[in-house]
Write a protein that holds these residues in place. Structure first.
Motif, PDB file in Angstrom:
ATOM      1  N   ARG A  14       0.602  -1.245   0.085  1.00 47.20           N
ATOM      2  CA  ARG A  14       0.328   0.141  -0.428  1.00 47.20           C
ATOM      3  C   ARG A  14       1.049   1.150  -0.007  1.00 47.20           C
ATOM      4  O   ARG A  14       1.989   1.294   0.738  1.00 47.20           O
ATOM      5  CB  ARG A  14      -0.879  -0.015   1.603  1.00 47.20           C
ATOM      6  CG  ARG A  14      -2.572  -1.361   1.367  1.00 47.20           C
ATOM      7  CD  ARG A  14      -2.866  -1.590   2.133  1.00 47.20           C
ATOM      8  NE  ARG A  14      -3.708  -2.074   2.519  1.00 47.20           N
ATOM      9  CZ  ARG A  14      -4.312  -2.301   3.246  1.00 47.20           C
ATOM     10  NH1 ARG A  14      -3.950  -1.470   4.645  1.00 47.20           N
ATOM     11  NH2 ARG A  14      -5.437  -3.413   3.403  1.00 47.20           N
ATOM     12  N   PRO A  15       0.628   2.475   0.155  1.00 44.13           N
ATOM     13  CA  PRO A  15       1.298   2.920  -0.338  1.00 44.13           C
ATOM     14  C   PRO A  15       1.567   3.662   1.313  1.00 44.13           C
ATOM     15  O   PRO A  15       0.857   3.715   1.832  1.00 44.13           O
ATOM     16  CB  PRO A  15      -0.395   4.595  -0.693  1.00 44.13           C
ATOM     17  CG  PRO A  15      -0.928   3.914  -1.532  1.00 44.13           C
ATOM     18  CD  PRO A  15      -1.380   2.578  -0.868  1.00 44.13           C
ATOM     19  N   GLY A  16       2.841   4.532   0.869  1.00 42.03           N
ATOM     20  CA  GLY A  16       3.663   4.873   2.462  1.00 42.03           C
ATOM     21  C   GLY A  16       4.153   3.116   2.861  1.00 42.03           C
ATOM     22  O   GLY A  16       4.679   3.487   4.371  1.00 42.03           O
ATOM     23  N   ASP A  17       3.948   1.637   2.425  1.00 44.81           N
ATOM     24  CA  ASP A  17       4.257   1.063   3.407  1.00 44.81           C
ATOM     25  C   ASP A  17       6.243   1.189   3.059  1.00 44.81           C
ATOM     26  O   ASP A  17       6.637   1.836   2.109  1.00 44.81           O
ATOM     27  CB  ASP A  17       3.965  -0.703   2.403  1.00 44.81           C
ATOM     28  CG  ASP A  17       3.042  -0.440   3.062  1.00 44.81           C
ATOM     29  OD1 ASP A  17       2.368  -0.319   3.839  1.00 44.81           O
ATOM     30  OD2 ASP A  17       2.045  -1.680   2.163  1.00 44.81           O
ATOM     31  N   ARG A  42       8.377   7.285  -4.987  1.00 43.65           N
ATOM     32  CA  ARG A  42       7.175   8.819  -4.521  1.00 43.65           C
ATOM     33  C   ARG A  42       5.735   7.925  -3.864  1.00 43.65           C
ATOM     34  O   ARG A  42       4.928   8.467  -3.787  1.00 43.65           O
ATOM     35  CB  ARG A  42       6.941   8.412  -6.106  1.00 43.65           C
ATOM     36  CG  ARG A  42       7.609   9.325  -7.084  1.00 43.65           C
ATOM     37  CD  ARG A  42       7.327   9.868  -8.378  1.00 43.65           C
ATOM     38  NE  ARG A  42       7.332   9.134  -9.204  1.00 43.65           N
ATOM     39  CZ  ARG A  42       6.872   8.834 -10.315  1.00 43.65           C
ATOM     40  NH1 ARG A  42       7.677   9.721 -10.871  1.00 43.65           N
ATOM     41  NH2 ARG A  42       6.411   7.539 -11.022  1.00 43.65           N
ATOM     42  N   ARG A  43       5.879   6.358  -4.020  1.00 45.42           N
ATOM     43  CA  ARG A  43       4.249   5.918  -3.181  1.00 45.42           C
ATOM     44  C   ARG A  43       5.078   5.072  -1.557  1.00 45.42           C
ATOM     45  O   ARG A  43       4.380   4.531  -1.044  1.00 45.42           O
ATOM     46  CB  ARG A  43       4.687   4.998  -4.095  1.00 45.42           C
ATOM     47  CG  ARG A  43       3.207   3.613  -3.873  1.00 45.42           C
ATOM     48  CD  ARG A  43       2.692   3.053  -5.293  1.00 45.42           C
ATOM     49  NE  ARG A  43       1.272   2.491  -4.279  1.00 45.42           N
ATOM     50  CZ  ARG A  43       0.754   2.378  -5.104  1.00 45.42           C
ATOM     51  NH1 ARG A  43       0.089   3.798  -6.252  1.00 45.42           N
ATOM     52  NH2 ARG A  43      -0.998   1.655  -4.933  1.00 45.42           N
ATOM     53  N   TYR A  44       6.175   4.770  -1.697  1.00 44.76           N
ATOM     54  CA  TYR A  44       6.830   3.876  -0.358  1.00 44.76           C
ATOM     55  C   TYR A  44       7.866   4.755   0.454  1.00 44.76           C
ATOM     56  O   TYR A  44       8.345   5.465  -0.580  1.00 44.76           O
ATOM     57  CB  TYR A  44       7.585   2.314  -0.582  1.00 44.76           C
ATOM     58  CG  TYR A  44       6.322   1.649  -1.715  1.00 44.76           C
ATOM     59  CD1 TYR A  44       5.024   1.284  -1.266  1.00 44.76           C
ATOM     60  CD2 TYR A  44       6.253   1.922  -3.265  1.00 44.76           C
ATOM     61  CE1 TYR A  44       4.019   0.554  -2.419  1.00 44.76           C
ATOM     62  CE2 TYR A  44       5.965   0.761  -3.768  1.00 44.76           C
ATOM     63  CZ  TYR A  44       4.616   0.085  -3.439  1.00 44.76           C
ATOM     64  OH  TYR A  44       3.110   0.129  -4.521  1.00 44.76           O
TER      65      TYR A  44
END
Length: 87
Positions: A14-17, A42-44
């Protein structure tokens, strides 16, 4: 196929993992690696050590550096481990 029933699939990222980037095999182009890390960021939440960019001949650092990095990543509280280069 019956044997596929025993395969355990982890939940999707998930985003931020948090994820770890390691270099367990050969050396690589650090410019391209930094670009890939920037893309992942940009996502993790990307974790890696400066020693990721070590080089020992055609390897990404000494044997002890590479195995230690991989062991720390597998023991860390991350959802995925990504190799900077195949191996």
């Amino acid at each position: 196929m019956r044997y596929l029933r025993s395969v355990i699939f982890p939940p999707p990222l998930r985003p931020g993992d948090p994820i770890a980037v390691v270099a367990p095999s050969g050396s690589f182009d650090p410019v391209l690696a930094r670009a890939g890390i920037a893309w992942l960021e940009r996502r993790y939440r990307v974790r890696y050590r400066a020693s990721l960019f070590a080089c020992d001949g055609y390897l990404a650092g000494s044997d002890s550096r590479r195995i230690g990095e991989l062991q720390r990543a597998l023991d860390a509280d991350v959802r995925a481990v990504v190799a900077a280069r195949g191996g």
